[in-house]
Write a protein that holds these residues in place. Structure first.
Motif: not given
Ligand SMILES: Cc1cc2nc3c(=O)[nH]c(=O)nc-3n(C[C@H](O)[C@H](O)[C@H](O)COP(=O)(O)OP(=O)(O)OC[C@H]3O[C@@H](n4cnc5c(N)ncnc54)[C@H](O)[C@@H]3O)c2cc1C
Ligand code: FES
Ligand code: FES
Lengths: 162, 294, 789
Positions: A136, B99, B103, B186-190, B192, B261-263, C688, C704, C709-710, C770
């Motif tokens: 975070g 979780p 955050h 499923v998320a782009r980042r944990r 999100d 936008q992401h999917a 975008m 993003l 974590l990434e 995607n």
């Protein structure tokens, strides 16, 4: 439109402050510009970056997502409480220095306020646990590796000191 | 990004909060964790003229358990749920999903009630409460009523709460014996919002046949959705891999994602299929374990 | 020279202030009577302004002033051209620079139209809603190819086809080379970089002191000296009347050097007009529109090879989105053009680009500065060539590397610094070998991957090479001074945004002057402390300013020795400097502290001899004869979920050669940070836009940035080929980490999913789960189930 003011009493870093604030004043702005504790930073004002993280009654929270008026009667800790400029560092500050856990340092106060609380609750963290706790707080400079190293190093030293 | 002016009322009692809401109506908003409302105000997307802060109302917090259900005060914060023994023992699905919400710092403030009242269709909790057959207690200055989760979520960011009502409590009935649950997203980042999230429960009869299944979705439409036909298709059988595949296909048809936008819509539908299969497999396995069939 | 600190992992001098919340950032500047600014920014991308009515805003209580373009009078001028086009034959360049406030016409969403000054930022934002803007919408130019058509709308009415620039550069004769080739590969690639998103946004505070006739400006800029000079010119002041301070800056990565941003022009002028200090702090929403980006290029590229995999030549024609204005000249597309050549022998090269005006925010360099785009094209061509010719992808790279004995290597075309693109030194093969060994390449391709696949795991590897021209001119300077208390003060003109300059410069000076590194106080970014300089860009701070520090320290060292030899009446050769004092070698007890010498050098009585100066002080400048070339190879192992198409990085290896290393700790940090940005660019970050030039994801919830974590743990290694172009042998390292990310991801994902067998090539960046789904399911994607953007 109504925009009245409130008198609040807040304890920040152990010191009591009585102040008059506008309803809409963000806690982050209050800490930075009214109390002049500029160590708390602002990076997004929508809760994502974590730069503004402070401890509210011991828990790390986003100060940009609270109004100063809400802090009335509560206790806040900011980065300035961890060590005074002359004092010895908190073990995490020391470890951040030793492991090169900061570059521009803008994200650092928020990270310290998040991770010192984390270390208190998790004396023996794993690397994935540290990364989860850190997720975070955005840092654009370090790629996080040295921050993770610093948290693990601080944990080790704090365990040793116990 | 500074909020527009408003009047701030720090409610000292529930009655005071409810009275203030009657007085100010739609222009007033309750302020709970502020983790959705304040960002919207900072962007000036939301400009309420009155904020009624309910954070001091202890009667809205806490988790209780009775013979039939656990009851969660609307002001219970996510971190409290994560640490709660009742939740850990009896509502593992909640524990599995928490979780995924934002955050740690946001979970230290955000409340279950605020989340449900906000009714973001991509949010995990509405889908969970729906899947678990929860009920929500609404209070107003004139009385209170229970609303079934099925009826509570009306549309994107819209609930069945009347302008003078406050969400006070959430009741989640105990799960039957031999039930397994699973949540995946499923998320782009944990942290999100989910591009697609699926909650599954499978209850077996003593012979290991499927007694009941529930499948709930977030990110799948303008509100949390149940795939009732897909779930029903499994009842009575032994739930084979091909049954699960068939149910996943039914579920994919039942949902109504809008793409973002992401999917793309098609990708969301595809994910719904994948996650339906995976959560069902895992919930089934857990149900068998709890029934001693594993 | 002793080597006590140089090369050592010295901990940073600047950390204490940052760790205790005591470092001064621009928004921390508080002044009595401070006013706050907010800007009204256009909501539409392209429109003619019919009228602006600010009267209601002026009436609002708490509002002090409101300005539009009209109110600026003669002060309203288009900004300067920061970097003129390089001297390339036949070049076309249409200079159209940004304006402080839009007049007549709006050219991108977020372009400022009016500025409100009020008692607080809150009130200033309230007043923005009072302004009535009457606009006539115009067709919006977003698509690069359509923009070039004759019938396209024009971003600048007098620029036909929206051509900002057209440049062709050649080496050898590609057409002849291609005629002899066994194999030619032609492909289209698109590469979209993104926004730098430092965690500190931009900000400007200005204060006019009427009694001292002095303007002080605190600015988050990477180039304070240029800002000082420019402001003095615009405001009719002499440079000495303007002090620009870039205090601690919370990350820059390039866009904090765009010159001039409208706010940098407006805020100082308004502070003088009102005779009140004024603060403007960009908020995150503004940052998406008001700070420059780096965006898209479309490359139509062709590579000619022999059948055994040797490159004969490359031809590339590309379009570059420069946004609504082009104040930064051609730096980005020229970098793309040059960096495409990479570490390979490419005897024939024919590259043409057209920079295109669009109704989108301005494009200026962002970490990597166009190099990513070029690296992506050549690395993808290498991958496709390897596949089509049946050669291992590591082998085809090795085969074409410039051999070690070929340096200095001349690539003939002109680079961003206007000098011919030469590689000063290098030895590329060991870098590749180390990277392959560290990622376990051989084992992986000889069975490891297949075994994992049998377990149902889709694991792939990417390997990508790059070079980076760094440390370019023109020059930097440094002033080194021994203080009476024995501490050393060191000032340079560059700004610093976290690169550890306070420490690496101190290391250089401490070694020369025999003092503890903690006793070197470094000042950067304050024009009153150091007058001349260019700025922090092109990975040049350490190279150029570092060498200036070294030169100045050397002069001071000589002065110390000279003075001490007079003091002891001995030969300079018999003296040694260490531990803050000068002593006579072999004569214990005979020593003098540097502080004492500093006092002696500034005597109260007696004359300073002609030809000498008082004090132990020197200023020196360093201008490199040409850019130094750093090089590297990254390798990455990923696992892809074949159903959800999400991925996890299992291993990430960086092997880099940036010449002599000043501080390995700081270098590691630069690499880590660069890699994180490369990962973001390749798989997470995407600006975008819709067809109306609206940004669909203008928040950090939707743009993003990678979190802890990434970004994986990284394995770093390096080789050292010192640069012959500077005495310290150093090369720049700031940008390298970010450069090969796109090429790595494309290759590794193809590898993990076996996309070649499925006839899918990844020829674009950024990618996402995607996007992968769309590429793998073109039919479903075409059925209207594709994403709205
Ligand atoms: C960076 C970030 C990431 C996030 N990611 C996620 C995520 O992945 N998944 C997710 O689900 N959420 C996410 N959130 C949102 C978060 O979960 C919020 O906490 C939640 O949506 C709202 O709860 P709150 O208590 O903060 O409510 P508030 O923000 O205080 O209120 C939200 C709305 O509900 C109303 N309200 C609040 N309480 C009541 C009540 N008791 N009765 C009636 N009305 C009420 C308010 O008036 C307001 O309209 C994220 C937030 C942030 C900032
Ligand atoms: S400023 Fe509060 S989270 Fe970014
Ligand atoms: S150190 Fe710069 S953002 Fe973290």
């Amino acid at each position: 439109m109504s925009n009245e003011r409130h008198t609040i009493v807040v304890t920040v870093n152990g010191q009591r402050y009585a102040r008059e604030v506008e309803s809409r004043l963000l806690l982050s702005d209050f800490i930075r510009h009214d109390l002049l504790l500029a160590g708390t930073h602002v990076g997004c004002e929508h809760g994502v970056c974590g730069a503004c993280t402070v401890q509210l009654d011991g828990l790390p929270v986003r100060s940009c997502l609270m109004f100063a008026a809400q802090a009335d009667g509560h206790e806040i800790r900011t980065v300035e409480a961890l060590a005074s400029p002359q004092d010895e560092f908190h073990p995490l500050q020391q470890a951040m220095h030793d492991a090169h856990g900061l570059q521009c340092g803008y994200c650092t106060p928020g990270i310290l306020m998040t991770m010192t609380a984390f270390l208190d609750a998790h004396p023996s963290p794993s690397e994935p646990g540290v990364r989860e706790a850190l997720s975070g707080n955005l840092c654009r400079c370090t790629g996080y590796q040295h921050i993770v190293d610093a948290v693990l190093l601080a944990a080790e030293r704090m365990r040793g000191a116990r | 990004m500074k909020p527009a002016p408003f009047r701030y009322i720090a409610a000292r009692s529930l009655d005071e909060a409810l009275a203030a809401k009657v007085q100010h109506g739609e222009d007033a908003r309750f302020l709970a964790g502020g983790q959705s409302l304040v960002p919207a105000m900072n962007f000036r997307l939301a400009q309420p003229t009155v904020l009624i802060d309910i954070n001091a109302l202890a009667e809205l917090g806490g988790v209780r358990r009775d013979a039939h259900a656990i009851r969660i005060g609307a002001l219970t914060r996510y971190y409290q749920l994560e640490a709660d023994a009742h939740v850990a023992a009896h509502q593992k699905l909640l524990g599995e999903a928490l979780p995924h919400i934002a955050h740690p710092q946001i979970r230290n403030r955000g409340t279950l009630g605020g989340n449900l009242a906000h009714a973001d269709p991509a949010s995990e909790m509405p889908a969970l409460v729906l899947t678990l057959g929860g009920r929500l207690r609404a209070k107003s200055a004139t009385g209170e009523r229970w609303i079934a989760a099925d009826d509570f979520f009306v549309g994107a960011l819209t609930t069945a709460l009347a302008p003078d009502e406050l969400l006070a409590e959430i009741e989640l009935p105990n799960l039957p014996a031999r039930t397994g649950t699973c949540f995946m997203e499923v998320a782009r980042r944990r942290g999100d919002f989910a591009l697609m999230g699926v909650a599954a429960t499978v209850t077996l009869d003593p012979d290991g046949r499927c007694l009941e299944t529930r499948l709930g979705y977030c990110g799948a439409g303008d509100r949390p959705l149940l795939a009732t036909e897909a779930a029903a298709s499994l009842v009575g059988g032994n739930v084979t891999a091909s049954d699960i595949d068939a149910a996943a296909t039914l579920a994919q048809r039942a949902i109504d994602p809008s793409g973002n936008q992401h999917a793309a819509i098609g990708y969301q539908r595809h994910l719904a299929g994948v996650l339906t299969r995976r959560t069902l497999q895992s919930a089934l396995l857990r149900a068998r374990q709890s029934a001693g069939h594993a | 020279m002793t080597t006590r600190y140089f090369g050592a992992p010295v901990k940073r001098n600047e950390d204490r202030r940052l760790l205790t919340g005591q470092a001064l950032f621009v928004d921390d500047v508080e002044l009595p009577g401070l006013l706050h600014a907010a800007l009204l920014r256009s909501q539409v991308a392209h429109a003619r302004i019919k009228s602006i009515d600010v009267s209601a805003a002026r009436q609002r209580p708490g509002v002090v002033a409101v300005y539009t373009a009209e109110d600026l009078g003669a002060y309203w001028q288009p900004g300067p051209l920061l970097v003129p086009p390089p001297p390339i034959a036949g070049i076309v360049f249409n200079q159209r620079c940004q304006v402080p406030l839009a007049k007549d016409k709006i050219r991108h969403v977020g372009e400022p139209v009016a500025i409100v000054i009020a008692d607080s930022r809150y009130i200033a934002e309230d007043a923005l809603a009072d302004i009535v803007l009457d606009l006539e919408p115009l067709p919006v130019v977003v698509d690069l190819e359509k923009a070039l058509k004759d019938n396209s709308a024009r971003v600048h009415d007098d620029v036909r086809g929206n051509v900002a620039a057209h440049v062709r550069q050649t080496k050898g004769n590609y057409a002849q080379a291609a005629a002899k080739a066994d194999h030619i590969i032609r492909r289209r690639f698109t590469y979209d970089h993104g926004a730098s998103q430092p965690i500190e946004t931009r900000g400007v505070v200005a204060k006019w002191d009427g009694r001292a006739n002095q303007l002080t400006v605190w600015d988050t800029t990477q180039a304070p000296v240029f800002i000082r000079n420019g402001l003095a010119g615009m405001l009719g002041l002499s440079e000495r009347q303007v002090r620009v301070i870039a205090p601690f800056v919370g990350g820059g990565f390039g866009p904090k050097i765009m010159m001039f941003y409208p706010e940098e022009v407006l805020v100082p002028w308004i502070a003088m007009q009102l005779d009140r200090p004024v603060k403007w702090i960009e908020d995150r929403l503004e940052h998406f529109f008001a700070t420059s980006h780096e965006r898209s290029q479309i490359h139509d590229a062709e590579i000619a090879l022999t059948k055994d995999g040797r490159i004969l030549g490359v031809r590339d024609v590309f379009l570059h989105d420069t946004g609504a204005y082009d104040p930064y000249g051609l730096t980005v597309p020229i970098n793309s053009q040059c960096t495409l050549l990479g570490p390979y022998v490419i005897p024939h090269y024919d590259s043409t680009f057209t920079a295109v005006f669009t109704n989108l925010p301005i494009v200026t360099p962002y970490r990597g500065a166009g190099r990513q785009h070029g690296v992506f094209v050549i690395e993808r061509l290498m991958d496709i060539a390897a596949r089509e010719l049946g050669i291992d992808r590591a082998e085809i790279r090795r085969l074409n590397l410039i051999p070690k004995d070929a340096f200095p290597y001349d690539n003939e075309i002109i680079y961003q610094d206007f000098a011919p693109l030469g590689y000063d030194s290098g030895d590329f093969e060991p870098i590749l070998d180390k990277a392959l060994a560290a990622i376990g390449y051989d084992e992986f391709v000889r069975g490891g991957q297949a075994r994992l696949r049998e377990q149902g795991r889709h694991v792939g590897i990417g390997v990508a090479c790059y070079v980076e021209g760094t440390g370019i001119g023109p020059y930097e300077g440094a002033k080194v001074q021994v203080q009476a208390n024995g501490k050393v003060s060191l000032a340079t003109g560059i700004g610093t945004q976290g690169q550890g300059h306070f420490t690496s410069f101190a290391q250089i000076a401490a070694d020369q002057l025999g003092v503890d590194v903690r006793n070197v106080d470094v000042v950067t970014g304050d024009t009153d402390q150091f007058y001349w300089g260019a700025g922090t860009f092109a990975s040049r701070g350490a190279v150029v300013a570092g060498n200036a520090v070294n030169e100045a320290s050397l002069v001071v060292r000589r002065k110390i020795l000279k003075l001490a030899s007079e003091h002891f009446e001995c030969a300079e050769e018999d003296l040694e400097i260490a531990n803050g004092e000068v002593s006579i070698v072999g004569v214990p007890g005979r020593s003098v502290r540097l502080g004492e010498l500093a006092v002696k050098a500034n005597p109260m009585r007696g004359a300073v001899k002609p030809g000498t100066e008082p004090g132990l002080e020197a200023t020196a400048y360093f201008g490199p004869p040409g850019g130094t070339t750093a090089a590297g190879v990254h390798a990455m192992m990923i696992e892809v979920d074949p159903e959800t198409l999400t991925l996890e990085i299992l291993k990430y290896v960086v092997v880099h050669d940036c010449g002599t290393v000043i501080n390995p700790l700081i270098l590691a940090g630069q690499s880590h940070g660069g890699v994180a940005q490369g990962i973001g660019n390749a798989f997470y970050e995407h600006l975008m836009y819709d067809t109306q030039g609206q940004l669909l994801n203008a928040s950090l919830a939707d743009y993003l940035l990678p979190t802890a974590l990434e970004v994986p743990r990284m394995i770093l290694d390096h080789t050292v080929t010192p640069s012959p172009l500077n005495p310290l042998g150093i090369k720049g390292a700031g940008e390298a980490g970010a450069i090969p990310g796109g090429a790595l991801f494309a290759q590794a994902i193809e590898d993990a999913l076996g996309l070649a067998q499925k006839g899918v090539e990844l020829r674009e960046i950024p990618l996402s789960p995607n996007r992968l789904w769309e590429l793998l399911n073109p039919d479903a994607a075409a059925l209207g189930e594709a994403s709205p953007s």
